[in-house]
Design an enzyme around this catalytic site. Structure first.
Site, short mmCIF file in Angstrom:
data_model
loop_
_atom_site.label_atom_id
_atom_site.label_comp_id
_atom_site.label_asym_id
_atom_site.label_seq_id
_atom_site.Cartn_x
_atom_site.Cartn_y
_atom_site.Cartn_z
N GLU A 1 0.83 -1.20 0.00
CA GLU A 1 0.00 0.00 0.00
C GLU A 1 0.87 1.26 0.00
O GLU A 1 1.92 1.31 0.65
CB GLU A 1 -0.90 0.08 1.24
N THR A 2 0.40 2.25 -0.73
CA THR A 2 0.93 3.61 -0.66
C THR A 2 -0.22 4.53 -0.29
O THR A 2 -1.29 4.48 -0.92
CB THR A 2 1.55 4.03 -2.00
#
Length: 265
Positions: free
Chosen positions: A44-45
């Site tokens: 995830e970003t």
């Protein structure tokens, strides 16, 4: 664009689940954010932007798609905000306008997430074969998360799972992932789990907080307790504490900043 790498749900560097936290200084569209997340390559970003005072918008992207809710990237984002401001509490608002209330504690960060229900479901045999599972205690489905929950009877078997990810992703459609869980064989924890999501992200998520929106209630009911300690038995491993309070779940965890820099836009 100021960017940080943070290891979540751990107090040791290179353990837990790495997330990138980006603070855009210009408006970015979803396509640009998706490209950045794919370039970074973490499960995830998060992209956060201050709306006013201690309130921030937050959006989450895996290398493949936007994810409405993510626990470890929320924890990572909270770590950055608390480390760079004087706030003792903050509020994130996600793409679905869900409000996430976060508080700074002594050594941990406390996050308030919604609670979602699960329902009975049928699971294709080829999905179980791809996971290497022959015996299932219970099968549930979280419609809000589009995640299948499978309970097995052995934490050791859970830790030893070696899924065939090509077969797994071809075994089902319309889901984001499969969560496999077992009661703990360690007195320090109540349950163990692993999360496989080649449909929407990476093959396996190292440590997953968002699934506590339904997993905490699942185990709270089975164990007849509202405060729980969880262990994610992935290669990197990770831990968290959770508490079920009516229609909310509180997730407590630690995080470590490992990199600070600038992403060139």
């Amino acid at each position: 664009m100021k960017t940080y790498f943070v290891d979540s749900f751990t107090k040791e560097k290179f353990k837990g689940n790495p997330a990138a936290v980006c603070l855009p200084n210009i408006e970015l569209n979803a396509e640009s954010m998706q490209s950045i997340a794919a370039e970074i390559g973490f499960s995830e970003t998060a992209f956060i932007k201050q709306i006013k005072d201690n309130t921030y918008s937050i959006r989450f992207f895996s290398p493949k798609t936007e994810i409405p809710l993510c626990g470890h990237a929320t924890l990572a984002s909270s770590k950055i905000v608390f480390s760079t401001t004087s706030f003792e509490s903050i509020k994130f608002i996600n793409i679905n306008n869900v409000e996430l209330f976060i508080e700074k504690e002594v050594h941990k960060i406390k996050m308030q997430f919604p609670v979602y229900e699960t329902e009975e479901t049928e699971v294709p045999q080829k999905l179980l074969d791809a996971l290497g599972l022959s015996k299932i205690l219970e099968k549930r489905y979280s419609p809000n998360n589009k995640i299948i929950l499978l309970e097995i009877d052995s934490a050791r078997e859970l830790a030893d799972l070696k899924p065939d990810f090509t077969a797994l992703v071809n075994s089902h459609t319309g889901i984001n992932g499969v969560l496999v869980t077992a009661i703990s064989d360690n007195e320090n924890f109540d349950f163990h789990y692993r999360y496989f999501w080649p449909w929407a992200g990476t093959d396996e998520d190292p440590v997953t907080g968002g699934i506590q929106t339904f997993l905490t209630k699942y185990w709270a009911k089975k164990l007849n307790k509202t405060k729980l300690n969880a262990f994610q038995s992935s290669l990197r491993t990770g831990t968290m504490s959770t508490e079920l309070v009516q229609d909310k779940v509180y997730i407590l965890g630690e995080a470590v900043i490992v990199l600070e820099g600038n992403f060139i836009l």
